[in-house]
Scaffold this active site. Structure first.
Site, short mmCIF file in Angstrom:
data_model
loop_
_atom_site.label_atom_id
_atom_site.label_comp_id
_atom_site.label_asym_id
_atom_site.label_seq_id
_atom_site.Cartn_x
_atom_site.Cartn_y
_atom_site.Cartn_z
N HIS A 64 0.85 -1.19 0.00
CA HIS A 64 0.00 0.00 0.00
C HIS A 64 0.88 1.24 0.00
CE1 HIS A 64 0.87 -1.15 4.15
NE2 HIS A 64 0.92 0.14 4.40
N ALA A 65 0.26 2.38 -0.14
CA ALA A 65 0.97 3.66 -0.03
C ALA A 65 0.08 4.58 0.80
CB ALA A 65 1.25 4.24 -1.42
#
Length: 145
Positions: A64-65
């Site tokens: 994820h970011a």
């Protein structure tokens, strides 16, 4: 929240690098307009800068970011790799189940993670995910319609 919908699932993808696996989960999210292309790049950048911190259990990665990197709607994509890939995690490599997470706030992030942990917290479900053949089988596991 879009959670493992059919358009967000790819099974037995033939990729042999962590970056490729991360991009594949991100591509499913961006193709459905749930995240910007920039979010996919940010997911890979996060891995390159921070290592495999998101390899949370044997066989399982949750790349994820940050929300500000381009998330439109909370979502989880799923890529099952044809062959396990080493992400460089000391105890949880190799990985075959890769879940791309996108959340537009901290609260959403927690909600998405709770839902995913509800699924992955059951070893039977993890085993099933390694062998399912259709979205319908996944839908039954997550209590879909």
């Amino acid at each position: 929240m879009k959670f493992l919908e059919e358009s967000l699932i790819a099974l037995d993808v033939d990729i042999d690098t962590p970056e490729g696996a991360i991009r594949e989960t991100g591509k499913l999210l961006s193709a459905s307009h749930l995240v910007e292309e920039s979010y996919v790049d940010a997911m890979v950048k996060s891995f390159n800068e921070n290592g495999p911190y998101f390899v949370l259990a044997p066989n399982i990665a949750l790349p994820h970011a940050r929300p500000e990197d381009g998330v439109h709607e909370a979502a989880v994509s799923f890529v099952r790799l044809k062959n396990p890939v080493k992400f460089g995690h000391a105890s949880n490599d190799p990985v075959q189940l890769v879940f791309g997470l996108g959340a537009s706030s901290s609260d959403e992030h927690l909600t998405v993670l709770q839902r995913l942990m509800g699924l992955l917290g059951n070893p039977d479900n993890v085993e099933k995910l390694l062998h399912v053949k259709t979205h319908e089988e996944i839908n039954q596991m997550i209590g879909g319609n």
